[in-house]
Motif scaffolding. Structure first.
Motif, short mmCIF file in Angstrom:
data_model
loop_
_atom_site.label_atom_id
_atom_site.label_comp_id
_atom_site.label_asym_id
_atom_site.label_seq_id
_atom_site.Cartn_x
_atom_site.Cartn_y
_atom_site.Cartn_z
N GLN A 77 0.88 -1.08 0.12
CA GLN A 77 -0.05 0.02 0.19
C GLN A 77 0.93 1.12 -0.04
O GLN A 77 0.57 2.31 -0.82
CB GLN A 77 -1.04 0.03 1.35
CG GLN A 77 -1.94 1.08 1.21
CD GLN A 77 -2.84 0.99 0.19
OE1 GLN A 77 -3.54 -0.24 -0.36
NE2 GLN A 77 -3.22 2.01 -0.76
N VAL A 78 1.87 1.30 0.87
CA VAL A 78 2.75 2.55 0.86
C VAL A 78 3.34 2.94 -0.44
O VAL A 78 3.43 4.02 -0.87
CB VAL A 78 3.94 2.30 1.63
CG1 VAL A 78 3.78 3.10 2.99
CG2 VAL A 78 4.54 0.83 1.58
N ARG A 79 3.71 1.94 -1.29
CA ARG A 79 4.29 1.96 -2.46
C ARG A 79 3.19 2.52 -3.77
O ARG A 79 3.37 3.34 -4.44
CB ARG A 79 4.87 0.78 -3.21
CG ARG A 79 5.87 0.35 -2.25
CD ARG A 79 7.20 -0.45 -3.03
NE ARG A 79 8.37 -0.56 -2.03
CZ ARG A 79 8.28 -1.92 -1.22
NH1 ARG A 79 7.59 -2.70 -1.17
NH2 ARG A 79 9.17 -1.81 -0.28
N ASP B 177 0.53 4.32 -2.81
CA ASP B 177 0.36 5.37 -2.44
C ASP B 177 1.17 6.58 -2.88
O ASP B 177 0.99 7.85 -3.39
CB ASP B 177 0.26 5.76 -0.60
CG ASP B 177 -0.91 5.22 -0.08
OD1 ASP B 177 -1.83 4.86 -0.86
OD2 ASP B 177 -1.15 4.93 1.27
N PHE B 178 2.59 5.95 -2.81
CA PHE B 178 3.55 7.13 -3.32
C PHE B 178 3.54 7.27 -4.79
O PHE B 178 3.43 8.21 -5.27
CB PHE B 178 4.68 6.34 -2.94
CG PHE B 178 5.98 6.59 -3.79
CD1 PHE B 178 6.44 8.15 -3.62
CD2 PHE B 178 6.66 5.94 -4.72
CE1 PHE B 178 7.65 8.42 -4.79
CE2 PHE B 178 7.64 6.17 -5.57
CZ PHE B 178 8.05 7.54 -5.44
N CYS B 179 3.12 6.10 -5.68
CA CYS B 179 3.02 6.10 -7.05
C CYS B 179 1.87 7.15 -7.31
O CYS B 179 1.81 8.00 -8.17
CB CYS B 179 2.56 5.06 -7.56
SG CYS B 179 4.03 3.88 -7.76
N ARG B 180 0.76 7.05 -6.61
CA ARG B 180 -0.50 7.95 -6.69
C ARG B 180 -0.16 9.51 -6.65
O ARG B 180 -0.46 10.23 -7.09
CB ARG B 180 -1.69 7.48 -6.08
CG ARG B 180 -2.29 6.11 -6.60
CD ARG B 180 -3.29 5.77 -5.71
NE ARG B 180 -4.26 6.70 -5.58
CZ ARG B 180 -5.29 6.74 -4.41
NH1 ARG B 180 -5.33 5.64 -3.79
NH2 ARG B 180 -6.46 7.40 -4.30
N VAL C 197 6.82 -0.58 -11.22
CA VAL C 197 6.64 -1.23 -9.90
C VAL C 197 6.01 -2.47 -9.89
O VAL C 197 6.67 -3.35 -9.12
CB VAL C 197 5.44 -0.03 -8.90
CG1 VAL C 197 5.28 -0.51 -7.76
CG2 VAL C 197 5.97 1.22 -9.23
N LEU D 109 -5.37 10.81 -1.72
CA LEU D 109 -5.26 9.36 -1.47
C LEU D 109 -6.83 8.79 -1.12
O LEU D 109 -7.00 7.82 -1.28
CB LEU D 109 -4.30 8.77 -0.77
CG LEU D 109 -3.03 9.21 -1.19
CD1 LEU D 109 -1.94 8.85 -0.18
CD2 LEU D 109 -2.74 8.87 -2.67
N ILE E 86 4.81 13.06 -0.76
CA ILE E 86 4.63 12.43 0.45
C ILE E 86 5.77 11.56 1.10
O ILE E 86 6.35 10.69 0.19
CB ILE E 86 3.17 11.64 0.47
CG1 ILE E 86 3.50 10.41 -0.60
CG2 ILE E 86 2.17 12.46 0.03
CD1 ILE E 86 2.07 9.53 -0.33
N GLY F 145 8.85 2.84 2.06
CA GLY F 145 8.06 2.46 0.86
C GLY F 145 9.26 2.66 -0.33
O GLY F 145 8.71 2.87 -1.49
N MET G 255 11.93 1.29 -3.21
CA MET G 255 11.75 0.26 -3.92
C MET G 255 13.04 -0.58 -3.69
O MET G 255 14.05 -0.08 -3.84
CB MET G 255 11.87 0.62 -5.50
CG MET G 255 10.62 1.45 -6.00
SD MET G 255 8.90 0.89 -5.65
CE MET G 255 7.94 2.32 -5.62
N TRP H 264 14.52 -2.86 -4.89
CA TRP H 264 15.41 -3.26 -6.17
C TRP H 264 16.28 -2.03 -6.70
O TRP H 264 16.73 -2.33 -7.79
CB TRP H 264 14.41 -4.12 -7.15
CG TRP H 264 13.55 -3.20 -7.65
CD1 TRP H 264 13.59 -2.32 -8.74
CD2 TRP H 264 12.13 -3.21 -7.21
NE1 TRP H 264 12.14 -1.75 -9.08
CE2 TRP H 264 11.49 -2.20 -8.09
CE3 TRP H 264 11.50 -3.89 -6.26
CZ2 TRP H 264 10.16 -2.08 -7.90
CZ3 TRP H 264 10.01 -3.64 -6.00
CH2 TRP H 264 9.42 -2.62 -7.02
N LEU I 79 7.87 7.78 -12.77
CA LEU I 79 6.40 7.50 -12.77
C LEU I 79 5.37 8.67 -13.14
O LEU I 79 4.37 8.39 -13.63
CB LEU I 79 6.09 7.32 -11.37
CG LEU I 79 6.60 5.73 -10.47
CD1 LEU I 79 6.50 5.79 -9.10
CD2 LEU I 79 5.88 4.80 -11.18
#
Ligand SMILES: Nc1ncnc2c1ncn2[C@@H]1O[C@H](COP(=O)(O)OP(=O)(O)OP(=O)(O)O)[C@@H](O)[C@H]1O
Ligand SMILES: [Mg+2]
Lengths: 252, 287
Positions: free
Chosen positions: A147-149, A151-154, A169, B85, B111, B117, B119, B121, B134
């Motif tokens: 979920q955190v990832r 949220d970050f993407c959004r 992702v 969100l 945020i 959070g 990545m 990799w 992104l």
């Protein structure tokens, strides 16, 4: 030299004792090699027919890994489609379960009817049987983004359904799952290829086993079986190593 | 409110280097307006939960707001609504006069959450570059380098997250939140998992970063000390339903240092807010 021997002994003494017991049992009871060949006979058969065995083993290895990779590729592509279209995933999952539950001995004759006899049919069988586990592993990997990832993407304006999210992702998130699928499936793919060769009568180690047995050349048949299990262990070890090597970068 | 804006901006101008101060004046950070914002979650079986209730708040451009309150009182929910969100069940939120979604579309929002959070990799550098990818923007390599330098991780650009300490990961996460030059920075307990000493160091860094970038910041924290140290204003939330119970101005000079924490004014505000927080929490548990 002595220390290497000692190392082999401490790691594999169980297997060595088993081999010794086997040789001992066969010689003491004077068992005919048609019933059970001695380890010595099996090894001699391997050495005397080295070229032949190497060729057949290579063939089986190539078909098995080819089928595995094709199945993997297909699994990833279809899983990606299913990820982007939930209705499709609802359709495919029961089909995957159904196809997985058909025993291979029942499955092979059906495919042979359609595709004919030959190595290409072995490849098809291996591909199809590798495909579904790969599909399931890959799809659940794509859906595992935390979920955190998300949220970050959004928060940077990237929708969690589009191609960009998938590429940057969801796809990388699925890598450990895909590695697991490969590790688990590699020996299975080999086994499937062997059984298919055996059932179809297509060239390869599986067929060697079949023919040698009907010719009552048990040393040869056992040698093929031994080679097959060595290959299977090698496959597993190789993909486990691969898995370990790349998975470490996925631990945060 | 208006005095607060100018207050924050003069501070920034005095704290930042000349060229940074210039960039600060070229983009003006956004003000945020919350009007009668409520959030009700449906829990199933006809049950509902009022997580946030009737929040009115105006945040000036460039202001640093800290949000404190008992666990479960709706702080994260409020933040998630401001960040677009989550949609409010009632009321409206605007950032620079537009919806949070618009703010996101213009890449003006950053945020960083309690869980970093990152990545796993990707290297630190690539993690910081991730917002460009992104958002479908060309990667501004200089900007990424700049941000890593800002959080003092230039030497760790190629390190993988697993090779970084908890505090370093949080700094990467903050660099990542800032890389697109957001006008609004939203931080949900970014230092929650850190020990007290590291936390104070991180607070110092955050203050320095904030003073160099023109950013309206909202920080949720469990540490009253952290709130007093960093914020222009502190909002105290009461639990179930989450309301704004108290808004406290912190009129301590900037830049604030470790010695600020020993000043009587600091101690005084800290004591006042701690008591208020305790009151709000015990009231909540008595209900
Ligand atoms: N998606 C959700 N669905 C249902 N209830 C939710 C959801 N998100 C939060 N809640 C509820 O809303 C309330 C407020 O949650 P929230 O996460 O905003 O609290 P918080 O103040 O951030 O707490 P903490 O300090 O522990 O992080 C809680 O009672 C929680 O159970
Ligand atoms: Mg929270």
């Amino acid at each position: 030299m002595i220390s290497t021997l000692k190392g082999i002994w401490t790691r594999y003494w169980g297997i060595l004792i088993l081999l010794a017991a086997w040789q001992f049992f066969v010689s003491i009871n004077n068992i005919n090699s048609i019933v059970a060949p001695s380890p010595q006979g099996v090894v001699l058969s391997l050495i005397n027919n080295a070229d032949y065995f190497a060729g057949e083993a290579l063939r089986t290895t190539l078909t098995a890994s080819g089928g595995l990779l094709l199945g993997l590729l297909l699994g990833i592509v279809i899983a990606a489609l299913a990820w982007s279209t939930p209705t499709l995933s609802g359709l495919l999952m029961p089909m995957a379960l159904l196809l997985r539950s058909i025993p291979i001995v029942a499955f092979v004759p059906i495919i042979v009817r359609i595709a004919g006899y030959g190595t290409h049919t072995v490849l098809i069988v291996t591909t199809v049987l590798s495909f579904f586990p790969c599909y399931v592993f890959a799809l659940s990997g794509f859906q595992e983004v935390a979920q955190v990832r998300k949220d970050f993407c959004r928060s940077v304006g990237c929708k969690t359904v589009g191609w960009r999210f998938f590429r940057y992702v969801a796809m990388p998130t699925a890598v450990p799952n895909i590695l697991t699928a490969l590790r688990v499936l590699a020996p299975t793919a080999l086994l499937v290829a062997l059984v298919a060769e055996f059932l179809i009568g297509a060239d390869g180690l599986g067929y060697v086993m079949l023919r040698a047995r009907s010719d009552l050349e048990m040393d040869k048949s056992w040698a093929a079986a031994l080679l097959a299990s060595v290959l299977s262990v090698t496959f597993f070890a190789l993909f486990s190593w691969f898995d370990k090597k790349y998975r470490s970068n996925w631990q945060a | 409110m208006i005095s607060n804006t100018s207050h924050a901006q003069t501070l920034r101008a005095s704290a930042g280097e000349p060229e940074k101060a210039e960039s600060a004046s070229s983009t003006s950070p956004s003000e945020i307006a919350l009007t009668n914002v409520s959030k009700t979650f449906a829990l199933g079986k006809g049950q509902t939960l009022d997580a946030v209730s009737n929040v009115d708040l105006n945040i000036a451009g460039g202001e640093f707001i800290a949000l404190i309150g008992a666990s479960g009182c709706g702080k994260s929910t409020l933040l998630r609504m401001i960040a677009g969100l989550e949609d409010p069940s009632q009321g409206s939120i605007t950032i620079a006069g537009q919806s949070p979604e618009d703010c996101i579309k213009r890449h003006k929002l950053g945020i960083a959450m309690q869980e970093h959070g990152l990545m796993p990799w990707l290297s630190a550098w690539n993690n910081v570059a991730m917002p460009f990818r992104l958002a479908g923007l060309p990667i501004d390599k200089k900007r990424v380098d700049e941000l890593l330098a800002l959080v003092e991780l230039a030497d760790f650009a190629q390190a993988m997250p697993k090779q970084l300490s908890g505090g370093m990961k949080q700094r990467v996460s903050i660099a990542r939140a800032l890389v697109l030059k957001p006008d609004v920075l939203i931080l949900d307990e970014p230092f929650g998992a850190l020990d007290a000493v590291t936390r104070r160091l991180m607070n110092n860094e955050l203050q320095r970063i904030w003073s160099q970038q023109p950013t309206t910041t909202i920080l949720v924290t469990h540490s009253v000390e952290e709130a007093v140290f960093l914020a222009d204003r502190i909002c105290l939330m009461s639990p179930r339903p989450g309301r704004l119970e108290l808004i406290e101005e912190v009129e301590l000079n900037r830049p604030r240092g470790l010695d600020t924490m020993h000043e009587p004014e600091f101690r005084q505000i800290l004591a006042k807010l701690t008591t208020a927080l305790d009151d709000v929490c015990t009231q909540g548990s008595r209900q």
